[in-house]
Write a protein that holds these residues in place. Structure first.
Motif, PDB file in Angstrom:
ATOM      1  N   ASP A  74       4.228 -47.243 -64.356  1.00 49.04           N
ATOM      2  CA  ASP A  74       5.038 -46.069 -64.012  1.00 49.04           C
ATOM      3  C   ASP A  74       4.767 -44.891 -64.935  1.00 49.04           C
ATOM      4  O   ASP A  74       5.081 -43.757 -64.596  1.00 49.04           O
ATOM      5  CB  ASP A  74       6.528 -46.429 -64.058  1.00 49.04           C
ATOM      6  CG  ASP A  74       6.916 -47.392 -62.958  1.00 49.04           C
ATOM      7  OD1 ASP A  74       7.335 -46.928 -61.892  1.00 49.04           O
ATOM      8  OD2 ASP A  74       6.761 -48.600 -63.165  1.00 49.04           O
ATOM      9  N   ALA A  75       4.205 -45.145 -66.123  1.00 49.56           N
ATOM     10  CA  ALA A  75       3.943 -44.073 -67.076  1.00 49.56           C
ATOM     11  C   ALA A  75       2.524 -43.527 -66.976  1.00 49.56           C
ATOM     12  O   ALA A  75       2.200 -42.530 -67.628  1.00 49.56           O
ATOM     13  CB  ALA A  75       4.199 -44.572 -68.493  1.00 49.56           C
ATOM     14  N   ILE A  76       1.685 -44.146 -66.160  1.00 53.74           N
ATOM     15  CA  ILE A  76       0.285 -43.736 -66.060  1.00 53.74           C
ATOM     16  C   ILE A  76       0.107 -42.666 -64.989  1.00 53.74           C
ATOM     17  O   ILE A  76       0.542 -42.825 -63.844  1.00 53.74           O
ATOM     18  CB  ILE A  76      -0.614 -44.951 -65.763  1.00 53.74           C
ATOM     19  CG1 ILE A  76      -0.605 -45.923 -66.948  1.00 53.74           C
ATOM     20  CG2 ILE A  76      -2.037 -44.503 -65.456  1.00 53.74           C
ATOM     21  CD1 ILE A  76      -1.410 -47.188 -66.709  1.00 53.74           C
ATOM     22  N   GLU A  77      -0.565 -41.586 -65.386  1.00 57.91           N
ATOM     23  CA  GLU A  77      -0.901 -40.518 -64.441  1.00 57.91           C
ATOM     24  C   GLU A  77      -2.242 -40.796 -63.770  1.00 57.91           C
ATOM     25  O   GLU A  77      -2.400 -40.598 -62.568  1.00 57.91           O
ATOM     26  CB  GLU A  77      -0.979 -39.178 -65.186  1.00 57.91           C
ATOM     27  CG  GLU A  77      -1.394 -37.989 -64.328  1.00 57.91           C
ATOM     28  CD  GLU A  77      -0.299 -37.544 -63.380  1.00 57.91           C
ATOM     29  OE1 GLU A  77      -0.623 -36.963 -62.331  1.00 57.91           O
ATOM     30  OE2 GLU A  77       0.887 -37.789 -63.684  1.00 57.91           O
ATOM     31  N   GLU A  78      -3.202 -41.272 -64.546  1.00 57.08           N
ATOM     32  CA  GLU A  78      -4.548 -41.450 -64.002  1.00 57.08           C
ATOM     33  C   GLU A  78      -5.294 -42.498 -64.829  1.00 57.08           C
ATOM     34  O   GLU A  78      -5.137 -42.580 -66.048  1.00 57.08           O
ATOM     35  CB  GLU A  78      -5.317 -40.122 -64.042  1.00 57.08           C
ATOM     36  CG  GLU A  78      -6.739 -40.185 -63.522  1.00 57.08           C
ATOM     37  CD  GLU A  78      -7.465 -38.861 -63.653  1.00 57.08           C
ATOM     38  OE1 GLU A  78      -8.616 -38.751 -63.180  1.00 57.08           O
ATOM     39  OE2 GLU A  78      -6.891 -37.932 -64.245  1.00 57.08           O
ATOM     40  N   VAL A  79      -6.112 -43.289 -64.131  1.00 54.72           N
ATOM     41  CA  VAL A  79      -7.012 -44.247 -64.773  1.00 54.72           C
ATOM     42  C   VAL A  79      -8.417 -43.988 -64.246  1.00 54.72           C
ATOM     43  O   VAL A  79      -8.633 -43.899 -63.039  1.00 54.72           O
ATOM     44  CB  VAL A  79      -6.611 -45.707 -64.484  1.00 54.72           C
ATOM     45  CG1 VAL A  79      -7.641 -46.668 -65.085  1.00 54.72           C
ATOM     46  CG2 VAL A  79      -5.246 -46.017 -65.052  1.00 54.72           C
ATOM     47  N   LYS A  80      -9.372 -43.850 -65.163  1.00 51.89           N
ATOM     48  CA  LYS A  80     -10.762 -43.584 -64.795  1.00 51.89           C
ATOM     49  C   LYS A  80     -11.661 -44.543 -65.540  1.00 51.89           C
ATOM     50  O   LYS A  80     -11.462 -44.797 -66.733  1.00 51.89           O
ATOM     51  CB  LYS A  80     -11.129 -42.138 -65.139  1.00 51.89           C
ATOM     52  CG  LYS A  80     -12.556 -41.746 -64.783  1.00 51.89           C
ATOM     53  CD  LYS A  80     -12.818 -40.297 -65.159  1.00 51.89           C
ATOM     54  CE  LYS A  80     -14.242 -39.873 -64.827  1.00 51.89           C
ATOM     55  NZ  LYS A  80     -14.502 -38.454 -65.229  1.00 51.89           N
ATOM     56  N   ILE A  81     -12.673 -45.090 -64.862  1.00 50.88           N
ATOM     57  CA  ILE A  81     -13.605 -46.000 -65.509  1.00 50.88           C
ATOM     58  C   ILE A  81     -15.026 -45.563 -65.183  1.00 50.88           C
ATOM     59  O   ILE A  81     -15.329 -45.181 -64.052  1.00 50.88           O
ATOM     60  CB  ILE A  81     -13.368 -47.464 -65.075  1.00 50.88           C
ATOM     61  CG1 ILE A  81     -14.353 -48.395 -65.805  1.00 50.88           C
ATOM     62  CG2 ILE A  81     -13.472 -47.639 -63.574  1.00 50.88           C
ATOM     63  CD1 ILE A  81     -14.043 -49.874 -65.646  1.00 50.88           C
ATOM     64  N   GLN A  82     -15.874 -45.596 -66.202  1.00 50.22           N
ATOM     65  CA  GLN A  82     -17.290 -45.282 -66.048  1.00 50.22           C
ATOM     66  C   GLN A  82     -18.089 -46.501 -66.502  1.00 50.22           C
ATOM     67  O   GLN A  82     -17.808 -47.090 -67.547  1.00 50.22           O
ATOM     68  CB  GLN A  82     -17.679 -44.065 -66.879  1.00 50.22           C
ATOM     69  CG  GLN A  82     -16.898 -42.812 -66.516  1.00 50.22           C
ATOM     70  CD  GLN A  82     -17.315 -41.631 -67.357  1.00 50.22           C
ATOM     71  OE1 GLN A  82     -18.424 -41.118 -67.233  1.00 50.22           O
ATOM     72  NE2 GLN A  82     -16.417 -41.183 -68.228  1.00 50.22           N
ATOM     73  N   THR A  83     -19.090 -46.856 -65.719  1.00 46.22           N
ATOM     74  CA  THR A  83     -19.831 -48.097 -65.985  1.00 46.22           C
ATOM     75  C   THR A  83     -21.326 -47.896 -66.094  1.00 46.22           C
ATOM     76  O   THR A  83     -22.034 -48.819 -66.471  1.00 46.22           O
ATOM     77  CB  THR A  83     -19.563 -49.122 -64.866  1.00 46.22           C
ATOM     78  OG1 THR A  83     -20.033 -48.580 -63.616  1.00 46.22           O
ATOM     79  CG2 THR A  83     -18.081 -49.436 -64.749  1.00 46.22           C
ATOM     80  N   GLY A  84     -21.827 -46.721 -65.761  1.00 47.21           N
ATOM     81  CA  GLY A  84     -23.271 -46.507 -65.778  1.00 47.21           C
ATOM     82  C   GLY A  84     -23.686 -45.519 -66.840  1.00 47.21           C
ATOM     83  O   GLY A  84     -23.264 -45.606 -67.997  1.00 47.21           O
ATOM     84  N   SER A  85     -24.509 -44.575 -66.463  1.00 45.96           N
ATOM     85  CA  SER A  85     -24.985 -43.566 -67.400  1.00 45.96           C
ATOM     86  C   SER A  85     -23.917 -42.492 -67.560  1.00 45.96           C
ATOM     87  O   SER A  85     -23.551 -41.823 -66.595  1.00 45.96           O
ATOM     88  CB  SER A  85     -26.291 -42.941 -66.893  1.00 45.96           C
ATOM     89  OG  SER A  85     -27.301 -43.926 -66.781  1.00 45.96           O
TER      90      SER A  85
END
Length: 362
Positions: A74-85
């Protein structure tokens, strides 16, 4: 989302899976780590190579980059994950790069109150709890599961008697508590919980293996005298597997009698499972998050944020003399000042603090 862990969002990305330190599942059930801790593996990289930031501040502990402070969904606005370059600004690690942004307040008041409950009343009894018990042995009651995950998220403008923060000053706050008691079924054999005869030096039962379908389940086991290399025998020369009291170390015998429980039951095969116990693991943790945003003008704004998690994880053992307790205190703070010079030039100044204390007592 299972157990409200944001890691379940990360594995929606191709090539990302739960790490070994999460038990390779969303329940984060690896017994040697804090329940709910997050580590993911991306494209075959080790989970210890991940890098996780919370509002731009590193949120993982420095040893193997585990994230113990998992913000409430409920406290998270955004989650982003990067896995490559990815660009050089995301250096330090070559695994998954995870960025989490927490919510700020707005001109309107918002709030969420919640509780998520899991209870064994809706579960089946563990299959192995009464597995292959000898005839006449009382059945054990269902292993317990009590999980309560509850909390609140509140946000809005700062409203004080002599100050109205609409369009200028905002706040947000989150609390989440987790209380869990979960019993796991553990078994011990005759090689772990010694029967009374073994403690007295009488291993004669090893000479007579159990007969199943007309055949012995194993060959007889003979105990040899370490003083002369010969089997223990009686006066007639018959092998007895009985160690004389004079050859038994009294200190070792006392240690076994004090710290190794007796079997619950006697199995058909003396070395087979002789104890089955539902062992409780107890989690008690609280998590806090608070943030203040201030807008000075269309070109200048700041925010300050603090997050903390404090808890205790009591892990039981089928031998009640050997449990362990893990305590955790996790602190993460961030401050940012943003100034816009022009539509194409801006400056972002950020400073943060991250501290993870984990103490284990066996």
């Amino acid at each position: 989302i299972v157990n409200r862990n944001f890691a379940s969002l990360l594995v929606l990305t191709p090539g990302v899976q739960f790490g070994t330190r999460m038990g390779m599942n969303s329940l984060s059930s690896a017994s040697s780590f804090w329940p709910g801790a997050t580590q993911v593996s991306a494209n075959g990289q080790r989970d210890a190579n991940q890098r996780v930031t919370l509002d731009g501040v590193i949120a993982s502990e420095p040893l193997v980059n585990t994230v113990y402070l998992n913000p409430s969904i409920d406290a998270i606005e955004e989650v982003k994950i990067q896995t490559g370059s990815y660009s050089a600004e995301y250096g330090m690690n070559n695994g998954a790069i995870v960025q989490i942004a927490l919510k700020s307040g707005t001109n309107a008041f918002h709030g969420t109150f919640y509780e998520f409950l899991r209870n064994d009343a809706a579960d089946a009894k563990d299959y192995f709890l009464n597995f292959q018990l000898p005839a006449g042995t009382p059945l054990q009651s269902k292993n317990r599961l009590r999980r309560n995950q509850y909390g609140a998220w509140l946000a809005g403008p700062v409203m004080l008697p002599h100050y109205q923060g609409k369009d200028k000053t905002f706040w947000s706050f989150n609390f989440e508590g987790t209380k869990q008691t979960q019993e796991t079924v553990q078994q011990a054999t005759g090689l772990q919980f010694f029967p009374q005869a073994f403690r007295n030096g009488d291993f004669s039962a090893l000479l007579h293996p159990a007969i199943v379908n007309g055949k012995p389940v194993r060959a007889p086991i003979i105990i040899y005298n370490p003083m002369n290399g010969q089997p223990f025998t009686d006066g007639a020369g018959n092998i007895t597997n009985i160690i004389p009291p004079s050859l038994i170390n009294k200190n070792a015998q006392a240690l076994v009698n004090k710290y190794v429980p007796l079997p619950q039951f006697t199995p058909t095969h003396i070395l087979d499972v002789n104890s089955i116990i539902a062992v409780p693991n107890i989690l008690d943790q609280n998590q806090y998050f608070a943030r203040i945003d201030q807008i000075f003008s269309s070109k200048d704004r700041i925010f300050g944020r603090f997050a903390g998690q404090f808890g205790q994880w009591n892990v039981g053992n089928i031998n009640p003399n050997f449990p362990y307790t893990q305590d955790i205190q996790d602190y993460n703070a961030a401050f940012q000042y943003l100034h816009i010079f022009s539509p194409t030039v801006l400056n972002e100044f950020r400073v943060g603090f991250n501290k993870v204390n984990t103490d284990q007592v066996n």
